[in-house]
Design an enzyme around this catalytic site. Structure first.
Site, PDB file in Angstrom:
ATOM      1  N   ARG A  37       0.869  -1.165   0.000  1.00 16.24           N
ATOM      2  CA  ARG A  37       0.000   0.000   0.000  1.00 16.24           C
ATOM      3  C   ARG A  37       0.906   1.216   0.000  1.00 16.24           C
ATOM      4  O   ARG A  37       1.043   1.903   0.985  1.00 16.24           O
ATOM      5  CB  ARG A  37      -0.821  -0.014   1.283  1.00 16.24           C
ATOM      6  CG  ARG A  37      -2.253   0.362   1.085  1.00 16.24           C
ATOM      7  CD  ARG A  37      -2.904   0.556   2.417  1.00 16.24           C
ATOM      8  NE  ARG A  37      -3.138  -0.712   3.112  1.00 16.24           N
ATOM      9  CZ  ARG A  37      -4.224  -0.926   3.828  1.00 16.24           C
ATOM     10  NH1 ARG A  37      -5.162  -0.011   3.907  1.00 16.24           N
ATOM     11  NH2 ARG A  37      -4.392  -2.057   4.482  1.00 16.24           N
ATOM     12  N   LYS A  64       2.793   4.311   0.338  1.00 22.81           N
ATOM     13  CA  LYS A  64       2.332   5.557   0.958  1.00 22.81           C
ATOM     14  C   LYS A  64       3.227   6.715   0.558  1.00 22.81           C
ATOM     15  O   LYS A  64       4.428   6.559   0.379  1.00 22.81           O
ATOM     16  CB  LYS A  64       2.399   5.405   2.486  1.00 22.81           C
ATOM     17  CG  LYS A  64       1.473   4.353   3.033  1.00 22.81           C
ATOM     18  CD  LYS A  64       0.153   4.942   3.425  1.00 22.81           C
ATOM     19  CE  LYS A  64      -0.681   3.928   4.183  1.00 22.81           C
ATOM     20  NZ  LYS A  64      -2.018   4.388   4.451  1.00 22.81           N
ATOM     21  N   CYS A  73     -19.451  -6.136   3.046  1.00 23.05           N
ATOM     22  CA  CYS A  73     -20.894  -6.348   3.188  1.00 23.05           C
ATOM     23  C   CYS A  73     -21.381  -7.443   2.235  1.00 23.05           C
ATOM     24  O   CYS A  73     -20.747  -7.715   1.214  1.00 23.05           O
ATOM     25  CB  CYS A  73     -21.641  -5.046   2.895  1.00 23.05           C
ATOM     26  SG  CYS A  73     -21.829  -3.988   4.344  1.00 23.05           S
ATOM     27  N   HIS A 117     -14.637  -7.258  11.673  1.00 24.17           N
ATOM     28  CA  HIS A 117     -13.754  -8.300  11.147  1.00 24.17           C
ATOM     29  C   HIS A 117     -12.592  -8.528  12.099  1.00 24.17           C
ATOM     30  O   HIS A 117     -12.285  -7.683  12.936  1.00 24.17           O
ATOM     31  CB  HIS A 117     -13.227  -7.907   9.768  1.00 24.17           C
ATOM     32  CG  HIS A 117     -12.315  -6.716   9.768  1.00 24.17           C
ATOM     33  ND1 HIS A 117     -12.771  -5.417   9.868  1.00 24.17           N
ATOM     34  CD2 HIS A 117     -10.964  -6.626   9.701  1.00 24.17           C
ATOM     35  CE1 HIS A 117     -11.739  -4.585   9.859  1.00 24.17           C
ATOM     36  NE2 HIS A 117     -10.624  -5.290   9.764  1.00 24.17           N
ATOM     37  N   GLN A 136      -8.447 -10.409  12.053  1.00 25.84           N
ATOM     38  CA  GLN A 136      -7.383 -10.694  11.092  1.00 25.84           C
ATOM     39  C   GLN A 136      -6.497 -11.830  11.583  1.00 25.84           C
ATOM     40  O   GLN A 136      -6.409 -12.093  12.780  1.00 25.84           O
ATOM     41  CB  GLN A 136      -6.520  -9.456  10.857  1.00 25.84           C
ATOM     42  CG  GLN A 136      -7.320  -8.292  10.293  1.00 25.84           C
ATOM     43  CD  GLN A 136      -6.434  -7.089   9.992  1.00 25.84           C
ATOM     44  OE1 GLN A 136      -5.520  -7.163   9.176  1.00 25.84           O
ATOM     45  NE2 GLN A 136      -6.708  -5.994  10.657  1.00 25.84           N
ATOM     46  N   CYS A 177       2.360 -24.754  35.829  1.00 24.60           N
ATOM     47  CA  CYS A 177       2.181 -23.699  34.827  1.00 24.60           C
ATOM     48  C   CYS A 177       1.846 -22.386  35.552  1.00 24.60           C
ATOM     49  O   CYS A 177       0.937 -22.332  36.375  1.00 24.60           O
ATOM     50  CB  CYS A 177       1.066 -24.100  33.872  1.00 24.60           C
ATOM     51  SG  CYS A 177       0.375 -22.711  32.955  1.00 24.60           S
ATOM     52  N   CYS A 222      -1.769 -21.206  35.082  1.00 21.60           N
ATOM     53  CA  CYS A 222      -2.732 -21.938  35.923  1.00 21.60           C
ATOM     54  C   CYS A 222      -2.688 -21.374  37.347  1.00 21.60           C
ATOM     55  O   CYS A 222      -3.718 -21.145  37.967  1.00 21.60           O
ATOM     56  CB  CYS A 222      -2.404 -23.426  35.960  1.00 21.60           C
ATOM     57  SG  CYS A 222      -2.827 -24.319  34.443  1.00 21.60           S
TER      58      CYS A 222
END
Ligand SMILES: [Zn+2]
Ligand SMILES: [Zn+2]
Ligand SMILES: [Zn+2]
Length: 344
Positions: free
Chosen positions: A20, A22, A46, A169, A171, A199, A202
């Site tokens: 992209r 820039k 949509c 959304h 990703q 752990c 835990c």
């Protein structure tokens, strides 16, 4: 093609993503910048805009409907402007003190539902379950390619949280190296588990549940609390009570309970803070094939979890300079506002 570059001194990798491309103009304050393409109506996520995204790689859709047509409930597509691109295992290059590799990886978008106005918190519990199930399916599918060492599932909600499109959304980004942040958790957990003799995650959830002052909610399978050293106001951690390093190990019945739990967490966040921008991140052990080779005790010592934090403060000079966070709300106070009973 993007590139992964290593900062040798800090051991941090940076993705130089040029997809992209820039120009300085694109970084001017919002008031000066050219209007964003979205508020005006068109949204590629949509229903009925399926042809405007790259072809779907996975979808939960009504029987008889074809890929890239309406009729889906959850749809996964490659990111149109990926930070990383799929490919073969990238060799590491070195020149002098410089280290880099081709930006090989996976970058997918999980469109959580066809309705633009329905956030994750607004979906039915079965639908949230579907979204979580889709995360599992994509993680498993991506991890079959062994050179994707770590799969990061995350959600940016709101512009301030980094979302460039407002349609709900999440990703998924898979990288050919385990991120520094995840390694810190693995090594920290390894070290602490040796001294705790169990752990450390835990132990933490058990102690937080007993103390109660930072506990937000606990049900049969999950515990949510505001971490003792929360970096951000109203930060929350969601831990499964059943120890497991891998989110993909979560069983069918647990997934339903997690869906109810996450819906309740996000609803509470929305109600308490007036629909704030937030980030949600999943931390799990790296690709099992790599994990078991590199960290022989990982099954015992690591414990998958979600971290949720509303974006209410900005990282500033002190934070960038030192790694310290200044949090203006104590986690104990945050917990009194976030606590909830039921439902899951
Ligand atoms: Zn939309
Ligand atoms: Zn554990
Ligand atoms: Zn974590």
């Amino acid at each position: 093609m993007s590139e992964l570059r290593k900062d040798l001194v800090s051991g941090r990798w940076v993705i130089i993503a040029t997809e992209r491309s820039k120009r300085p103009d694109d970084f001017r304050p919002a008031s000066e910048a050219r209007p964003a393409s979205e508020p005006g109506g068109f949204c590629p996520f949509c229903e009925s805009s399926e042809s405007k995204t790259p072809p779907e790689v996975f979808a939960l859709r009504a029987e008889g409907t074809r890929p890239d047509t309406p009729g889906w409930r959850v749809r996964v597509v490659p990111n149109k402007f990926p930070a990383l691109n799929r490919g073969t295992p990238p060799p590491k290059f070195t020149r002098g003190v410089l280290q880099w590799m081709e930006g090989i990886g996976v970058h997918e978008v999980v469109i959580e539902n066809p309705d633009h106005a329905k956030e994750l918190a607004d979906l039915s519990v079965p639908h949230v379950r579907d979204v979580l199930w889709v995360y599992q399916q994509r993680i498993k599918a991506i991890e079959e390619e062994l050179h994707y060492q770590y799969v990061q599932v995350f959600k940016n909600k709101g512009k301030e949280a980094g979302a460039s499109l407002s349609h709900p959304h999440s990703q998924i980004v898979a990288t050919p190296i385990v991120p520094k942040r995840v390694k810190e958790e693995i090594y920290g957990a390894d070290r602490l588990s040796r001294s705790c003799k169990e752990c450390v995650f835990c132990r933490t959830i058990r102690e937080e549940a007993a103390a109660g002052e930072r506990l937000v909610h606990k049900n049969s399978h999950f515990g949510i609390f505001t971490p003792f050293a929360s970096r951000f106001p109203f930060e929350m951690a969601v831990y499964p009570l059943r120890h497991s390093p891998f989110f993909t190990d979560l069983r069918e019945e647990e997934l339903g309970i997690l869906a109810g739990t996450m819906k309740a967490v996000l609803t509470k966040l929305k109600q308490t803070l007036g629909d704030p921008p937030f980030n949600l991140v999943l931390h799990q052990a790296p690709n099992p094939s790599l994990s078991h080779k590199t960290w022989p005790d990982i099954d015992r010592n690591f414990h998958w979890h979600f971290e949720v934090f509303p974006i209410l403060t900005k990282m500033a000079g002190f934070e960038w300079g030192t790694g310290y966070h200044i949090n203006p709300v104590s986690p104990e106070t945050a917990a009194t506002f976030l606590k909830f009973e039921g439902p899951a």
